[in-house]
Design a protein around this motif. Sequence first.
Motif, PDB file in Angstrom:
ATOM      1  N   PRO A 230       0.817  -1.223   0.000  1.00 11.31           N
ATOM      2  CA  PRO A 230       0.000   0.000   0.000  1.00 11.31           C
ATOM      3  C   PRO A 230       0.851   1.273   0.000  1.00 11.31           C
ATOM      4  N   THR A 231       0.225   2.358  -0.418  1.00 14.03           N
ATOM      5  CA  THR A 231       0.803   3.687  -0.233  1.00 14.03           C
ATOM      6  C   THR A 231      -0.193   4.502   0.578  1.00 14.03           C
ATOM      7  N   PHE A 232       0.329   5.228   1.575  1.00 18.15           N
ATOM      8  CA  PHE A 232      -0.496   6.068   2.437  1.00 18.15           C
ATOM      9  C   PHE A 232      -0.246   7.530   2.083  1.00 18.15           C
ATOM     10  N   TYR A 233      -1.304   8.194   1.685  1.00 20.74           N
ATOM     11  CA  TYR A 233      -1.238   9.625   1.377  1.00 20.74           C
ATOM     12  C   TYR A 233      -1.951  10.379   2.487  1.00 20.74           C
ATOM     13  N   ARG A 234      -1.674  11.677   2.617  1.00 22.06           N
ATOM     14  CA  ARG A 234      -2.330  12.488   3.643  1.00 22.06           C
ATOM     15  C   ARG A 234      -3.797  12.689   3.259  1.00 22.06           C
ATOM     16  N   GLU A 235      -4.656  12.016   4.031  1.00 27.03           N
ATOM     17  CA  GLU A 235      -6.082  11.934   3.704  1.00 27.03           C
ATOM     18  C   GLU A 235      -6.772  13.292   3.909  1.00 27.03           C
ATOM     19  N   TYR A 236      -7.798  13.530   3.136  1.00 27.80           N
ATOM     20  CA  TYR A 236      -8.426  14.850   3.033  1.00 27.80           C
ATOM     21  C   TYR A 236      -9.003  15.391   4.344  1.00 27.80           C
ATOM     22  N   THR A 237      -9.839  14.612   5.024  1.00 23.65           N
ATOM     23  CA  THR A 237     -10.458  15.094   6.273  1.00 23.65           C
ATOM     24  C   THR A 237      -9.415  15.232   7.380  1.00 23.65           C
ATOM     25  N   SER A 238      -8.423  14.350   7.365  1.00 25.47           N
ATOM     26  CA  SER A 238      -7.321  14.436   8.324  1.00 25.47           C
ATOM     27  C   SER A 238      -6.588  15.757   8.134  1.00 25.47           C
ATOM     28  N   GLU A 239      -6.349  16.077   6.883  1.00 24.96           N
ATOM     29  CA  GLU A 239      -5.616  17.299   6.547  1.00 24.96           C
ATOM     30  C   GLU A 239      -6.410  18.532   6.978  1.00 24.96           C
ATOM     31  N   ARG A 240      -7.725  18.431   6.843  1.00 20.59           N
ATOM     32  CA  ARG A 240      -8.578  19.570   7.186  1.00 20.59           C
ATOM     33  C   ARG A 240      -8.623  19.811   8.693  1.00 20.59           C
ATOM     34  N   GLY A 257      12.823   6.094   7.280  1.00 14.58           N
ATOM     35  CA  GLY A 257      13.077   5.407   6.018  1.00 14.58           C
ATOM     36  C   GLY A 257      11.866   4.707   5.427  1.00 14.58           C
ATOM     37  N   TYR A 258      10.667   5.145   5.823  1.00 11.17           N
ATOM     38  CA  TYR A 258       9.444   4.543   5.285  1.00 11.17           C
ATOM     39  C   TYR A 258       8.698   5.464   4.315  1.00 11.17           C
ATOM     40  N   GLY A 259       9.468   6.339   3.664  1.00 12.37           N
ATOM     41  CA  GLY A 259       8.870   7.258   2.691  1.00 12.37           C
ATOM     42  C   GLY A 259       8.275   6.552   1.475  1.00 12.37           C
ATOM     43  N   ASN A 260       8.631   5.282   1.285  1.00 15.86           N
ATOM     44  CA  ASN A 260       8.031   4.532   0.172  1.00 15.86           C
ATOM     45  C   ASN A 260       6.597   4.105   0.483  1.00 15.86           C
ATOM     46  N   TYR A 261       6.258   3.970   1.781  1.00 15.81           N
ATOM     47  CA  TYR A 261       4.865   3.698   2.175  1.00 15.81           C
ATOM     48  C   TYR A 261       4.094   5.001   2.382  1.00 15.81           C
ATOM     49  N   PHE A 262       4.735   5.935   3.083  1.00 16.04           N
ATOM     50  CA  PHE A 262       4.076   7.196   3.448  1.00 16.04           C
ATOM     51  C   PHE A 262       4.467   8.279   2.451  1.00 16.04           C
ATOM     52  N   ILE A 263       3.625   8.485   1.459  1.00 12.26           N
ATOM     53  CA  ILE A 263       3.892   9.466   0.413  1.00 12.26           C
ATOM     54  C   ILE A 263       3.415  10.826   0.925  1.00 12.26           C
ATOM     55  N   ASP A 264       4.334  11.777   0.950  1.00 10.09           N
ATOM     56  CA  ASP A 264       4.024  13.065   1.567  1.00 10.09           C
ATOM     57  C   ASP A 264       3.286  13.980   0.581  1.00 10.09           C
ATOM     58  N   GLN A 265       2.090  13.522   0.199  1.00 10.97           N
ATOM     59  CA  GLN A 265       1.229  14.288  -0.710  1.00 10.97           C
ATOM     60  C   GLN A 265      -0.211  14.071  -0.274  1.00 10.97           C
ATOM     61  N   ARG A 266      -1.082  14.963  -0.735  1.00 11.53           N
ATOM     62  CA  ARG A 266      -2.492  14.817  -0.408  1.00 11.53           C
ATOM     63  C   ARG A 266      -3.114  13.672  -1.194  1.00 11.53           C
ATOM     64  N   GLY A 267      -3.963  12.886  -0.492  1.00  9.12           N
ATOM     65  CA  GLY A 267      -4.688  11.814  -1.153  1.00  9.12           C
ATOM     66  C   GLY A 267      -6.167  12.162  -1.240  1.00  9.12           C
ATOM     67  N   PRO A 284      -8.731  16.384  17.144  1.00 12.37           N
ATOM     68  CA  PRO A 284      -8.084  16.349  15.818  1.00 12.37           C
ATOM     69  C   PRO A 284      -7.487  14.967  15.545  1.00 12.37           C
ATOM     70  N   THR A 285      -8.005  14.308  14.535  1.00  3.27           N
ATOM     71  CA  THR A 285      -7.691  12.895  14.311  1.00  3.27           C
ATOM     72  C   THR A 285      -7.425  12.622  12.842  1.00  3.27           C
ATOM     73  N   ILE A 286      -6.344  11.874  12.601  1.00  4.73           N
ATOM     74  CA  ILE A 286      -6.002  11.504  11.220  1.00  4.73           C
ATOM     75  C   ILE A 286      -6.352  10.044  10.955  1.00  4.73           C
ATOM     76  N   ASP A 287      -6.406   9.727   9.674  1.00  4.40           N
ATOM     77  CA  ASP A 287      -6.651   8.356   9.231  1.00  4.40           C
ATOM     78  C   ASP A 287      -5.455   7.903   8.413  1.00  4.40           C
ATOM     79  N   ILE A 288      -4.798   6.841   8.850  1.00  2.00           N
ATOM     80  CA  ILE A 288      -3.768   6.208   8.026  1.00  2.00           C
ATOM     81  C   ILE A 288      -4.469   5.099   7.263  1.00  2.00           C
ATOM     82  N   ILE A 289      -4.686   5.331   5.996  1.00  2.00           N
ATOM     83  CA  ILE A 289      -5.498   4.431   5.156  1.00  2.00           C
ATOM     84  C   ILE A 289      -4.899   4.458   3.746  1.00  2.00           C
ATOM     85  N   PRO A 290      -4.842   3.304   3.077  1.00  2.00           N
ATOM     86  CA  PRO A 290      -4.220   3.286   1.747  1.00  2.00           C
ATOM     87  C   PRO A 290      -4.985   4.134   0.735  1.00  2.00           C
ATOM     88  N   HIS A 291      -4.219   4.618  -0.222  1.00  2.00           N
ATOM     89  CA  HIS A 291      -4.790   5.371  -1.330  1.00  2.00           C
ATOM     90  C   HIS A 291      -4.049   4.930  -2.581  1.00  2.00           C
TER      91      HIS A 291
END
Length: 333
Positions: A230-240, A257-267, A284-291
């Motif tokens: 999976p790739t995890f992007y910064r989810e929309y509601t989390s970002e808000r 060193g896990y930048g290959n899973y956690f892509i530092d972009q909006r999903g 304030p709560t984020i979701d780590i969820i694949p995109h």
Amino acid sequence: MRKYFFLLTGAFYMTAALSCSGGKNQGNDTAVSTEVVEVNVPAFNADSAYQYVKQQVDFGPRVPNSAAHVACGDYLASELERHGAVVTSQYADLQAYTGTILKARNIIGSFQPENKKRVLLLAHWDSRPWADADPDPSKHRTPILGANDGASGVGVLLEMARLFGQQQPNIGVDIMFVDAEDYGSHAQDDTYAGEESWCLGTQYWARNPHVPGYNARYGILLDMVGGQQPTFYREYTSERYAKGVNQKVWNMAKKLGYGNYFIDQRGGAALDDHVFVNQIANIPTIDIIPHDPTGRYSFDPNWHTLKDDMSNINPATLGAVGAVVTHVIYNEK
Ligand code: AHN
Ligand code: ZN
């Protein structure tokens, strides 16, 4: 033990407890000193997390009102207790959009319940009653095992509970396993039953917190954190609602060193438990969820299909997510 260093620069000097330099700087209280503070972070064991996922899947589908659901709930509560948490079970009769009354149970394991500084970690523990995304239409009313969709997040959090039992972080942590997340609108229904058909356990908790006036600095939701690639992007509601928490987590991932899973972009946006924690409980709560940036599938290729079994789980993914969240927690002051 994995060790991790922070550089602190300032006109103060370290107490004996923090210093490993054996008194070399003693009496040097006027100097501007640069010291390395060690934050000791216990090693997240991916194989242990995998076993915690398997234990749940071995009960069969954990669909509310089933015997497997009851048995798995007891197992989760007893594991949290074994690792030293104060466990609260919230039982509630929740009406699904189908009209069925679900005998639901939110399970909260509190570490250092007296500590005012707290973080909330959550995952849903129920599994979906229908494989409504299965390629075989004859399976659309068959319950799924939910190895990734459900058990993975719980497995990572149980492994973290084991670590908390061995070494207390500086903050209090509440691990919450929420129920009845995945009883939402069936994909083959003529009309969509609405957003409120999902996340019933979390909606209940947000309106009836297990501790009156409950609050936490922030929350982290784990959903489908054990897939193959999976790739995890910064989810929309989390970002808000919790942009700073996203930043903290994605920065930590990069550092480890896990930048290959956690892509530092909006999903994209996910309708998930964190939405109700943000909007009803105001934490304030984020979701780590694949995109999937290619858009070929939602979250996971086997999402809501009968292939979401143990073959869908990759211990390396559990290990990556577990290490990142563990480091975030042990670095709180
Ligand atoms: C919806 O697709 C509406 N929600 C995604 C949240 C979810 C379902 N997580 C697991 N199953
Ligand atoms: Zn689901």
